[in-house]
Motif scaffolding. Structure first.
Motif, PDB file in Angstrom:
ATOM      1  N   GLN A 132      -2.640   3.775 -22.263  1.00  0.00           N
ATOM      2  CA  GLN A 132      -3.269   4.025 -20.967  1.00  0.00           C
ATOM      3  C   GLN A 132      -2.490   3.327 -19.867  1.00  0.00           C
ATOM      4  N   ARG A 133      -2.541   3.885 -18.667  1.00  0.00           N
ATOM      5  CA  ARG A 133      -1.858   3.262 -17.531  1.00  0.00           C
ATOM      6  C   ARG A 133      -2.768   2.228 -16.878  1.00  0.00           C
ATOM      7  N   GLU A 134      -2.148   1.072 -16.580  1.00  0.00           N
ATOM      8  CA  GLU A 134      -2.839  -0.007 -15.871  1.00  0.00           C
ATOM      9  C   GLU A 134      -2.115  -0.233 -14.558  1.00  0.00           C
ATOM     10  N   ILE A 135      -2.861  -0.449 -13.495  1.00  0.00           N
ATOM     11  CA  ILE A 135      -2.249  -0.745 -12.198  1.00  0.00           C
ATOM     12  C   ILE A 135      -1.668  -2.152 -12.242  1.00  0.00           C
ATOM     13  N   VAL A 136      -0.434  -2.280 -11.757  1.00  0.00           N
ATOM     14  CA  VAL A 136       0.241  -3.574 -11.681  1.00  0.00           C
ATOM     15  C   VAL A 136       0.245  -3.995 -10.217  1.00  0.00           C
ATOM     16  N   PRO A 137      -0.394  -5.118  -9.874  1.00  0.00           N
ATOM     17  CA  PRO A 137      -0.417  -5.557  -8.473  1.00  0.00           C
ATOM     18  C   PRO A 137       1.002  -5.808  -7.948  1.00  0.00           C
ATOM     19  N   VAL A 138       1.178  -5.521  -6.658  1.00  0.00           N
ATOM     20  CA  VAL A 138       2.471  -5.685  -6.001  1.00  0.00           C
ATOM     21  C   VAL A 138       2.279  -6.575  -4.774  1.00  0.00           C
ATOM     22  N   ALA A 139       3.195  -7.495  -4.581  1.00  0.00           N
ATOM     23  CA  ALA A 139       3.199  -8.354  -3.399  1.00  0.00           C
ATOM     24  C   ALA A 139       4.460  -8.044  -2.593  1.00  0.00           C
ATOM     25  N   THR A 148       6.568  -7.160  -8.540  1.00  0.00           N
ATOM     26  CA  THR A 148       5.477  -7.448  -9.457  1.00  0.00           C
ATOM     27  C   THR A 148       5.598  -8.906  -9.882  1.00  0.00           C
ATOM     28  N   ASP A 149       4.489  -9.483 -10.287  1.00  0.00           N
ATOM     29  CA  ASP A 149       4.388 -10.912 -10.596  1.00  0.00           C
ATOM     30  C   ASP A 149       5.099 -11.275 -11.896  1.00  0.00           C
ATOM     31  N   LEU A 150       5.986 -12.236 -11.827  1.00  0.00           N
ATOM     32  CA  LEU A 150       6.684 -12.723 -13.015  1.00  0.00           C
ATOM     33  C   LEU A 150       5.796 -13.566 -13.921  1.00  0.00           C
ATOM     34  N   ALA A 193       0.808  -1.219   0.000  1.00  0.00           N
ATOM     35  CA  ALA A 193       0.000   0.000   0.000  1.00  0.00           C
ATOM     36  C   ALA A 193       0.844   1.274   0.000  1.00  0.00           C
ATOM     37  N   ASP A 194       2.169   1.160   0.215  1.00  0.00           N
ATOM     38  CA  ASP A 194       3.047   2.333   0.244  1.00  0.00           C
ATOM     39  C   ASP A 194       3.344   2.889  -1.141  1.00  0.00           C
ATOM     40  N   ILE A 195       3.143   2.075  -2.183  1.00  0.00           N
ATOM     41  CA  ILE A 195       3.467   2.512  -3.539  1.00  0.00           C
ATOM     42  C   ILE A 195       2.352   2.135  -4.505  1.00  0.00           C
ATOM     43  N   LEU A 196       2.387   2.760  -5.669  1.00  0.00           N
ATOM     44  CA  LEU A 196       1.501   2.406  -6.765  1.00  0.00           C
ATOM     45  C   LEU A 196       2.390   2.164  -7.977  1.00  0.00           C
ATOM     46  N   VAL A 197       2.273   0.976  -8.583  1.00  0.00           N
ATOM     47  CA  VAL A 197       3.027   0.659  -9.795  1.00  0.00           C
ATOM     48  C   VAL A 197       2.028   0.602 -10.943  1.00  0.00           C
ATOM     49  N   GLU A 198       2.351   1.328 -12.017  1.00  0.00           N
ATOM     50  CA  GLU A 198       1.501   1.337 -13.198  1.00  0.00           C
ATOM     51  C   GLU A 198       2.346   1.012 -14.426  1.00  0.00           C
ATOM     52  N   ARG A 199       1.701   0.385 -15.415  1.00  0.00           N
ATOM     53  CA  ARG A 199       2.345   0.049 -16.684  1.00  0.00           C
ATOM     54  C   ARG A 199       1.516   0.673 -17.794  1.00  0.00           C
ATOM     55  N   ARG A 200       2.200   1.254 -18.766  1.00  0.00           N
ATOM     56  CA  ARG A 200       1.494   1.825 -19.914  1.00  0.00           C
ATOM     57  C   ARG A 200       1.192   0.691 -20.900  1.00  0.00           C
ATOM     58  N   ASN A 201      -0.095   0.505 -21.238  1.00  0.00           N
ATOM     59  CA  ASN A 201      -0.477  -0.583 -22.147  1.00  0.00           C
ATOM     60  C   ASN A 201      -0.306  -0.150 -23.598  1.00  0.00           C
ATOM     61  N   ALA A 202      -0.624  -1.036 -24.535  1.00  0.00           N
ATOM     62  CA  ALA A 202      -0.437  -0.770 -25.961  1.00  0.00           C
ATOM     63  C   ALA A 202      -1.263   0.419 -26.441  1.00  0.00           C
ATOM     64  N   ALA A 203      -2.393   0.698 -25.778  1.00  0.00           N
ATOM     65  CA  ALA A 203      -3.246   1.830 -26.139  1.00  0.00           C
ATOM     66  C   ALA A 203      -2.764   3.136 -25.518  1.00  0.00           C
TER      67      ALA A 203
END
Length: 166
Positions: free
Chosen positions: A111-118, A126-128, A99-109
């Motif tokens: 737009q930013r998508e949230i990437v879950p973090v464990a 992030t999940d391999l 909950a301390d960070i937010l990781v986002e990835r830019r998709n092909a369109a």
């Protein structure tokens, strides 16, 4: 080996073992409630190596760090790869929580998508398994990420990398 590298290597081994076990069992892991791991009927691949990008300090609360993870398959055969973001806590703590960070990835369109973090052993990741993709000979993986710090006083480092399989 520094204690950060030692802890990071330990977390990588534990994470890899956990993900392989999850792939073989076909169930979701109990690593963290924010982790999302694809369930498959075939065993998960185990990384053979990692290509590390430069480490950078985690930005201050409310600030973001953007970066691109790039890897080119220079071999003559297909190669399975997976980009991963590691966020390492300070040696002396306090350890970071998802909950301390937010990781986002830019998709092909674009737009930013949230990437879950464990979290495991003071390292956020992030999940391999969900990030695995196959590069044909000569193809290049290019992923754009943004890490934003949510919690005031959160400290650590950001380590982008690419897992190589096979």
């Amino acid at each position: 080996m520094s204690s950060i590298n030692h802890r990071l290597r330990g977390a990588t081994l534990a994470l890899t073992a956990a993900l392989v076990g999850v792939g073989m069992a076909g169930a979701a892991p109990a690593l963290a409630s924010t982790a999302t791991v694809a369930s498959t009927s075939t065993p998960a691949l185990v990384p053979a190596d990692f290509v590390d990008a430069p480490v950078r300090a985690l930005p201050a609360a409310g600030q973001s760090h953007t970066f691109t993870v790039t890897y080119r398959n220079n071999s003559s055969t297909d190669q399975v790869v997976a980009p991963q973001i590691l966020v390492e806590s300070p040696d002396t703590g306090p350890y970071l929580a998802p909950a301390d960070i937010l990781v986002e990835r830019r998709n092909a369109a674009g737009q930013r998508e949230i990437v879950p973090v464990a979290s495991q052993t003071g390292t956020l990741f992030t999940d391999l398994v969900a990030a695995q993709q196959t590069l044909r000979p000569g193809e290049t993986l290019t992923e754009r990420y943004r890490v934003t710090v949510i919690t005031r006083g959160a400290a650590g480092t950001v380590q982008p990398r690419v897992a190589l399989y096979g």
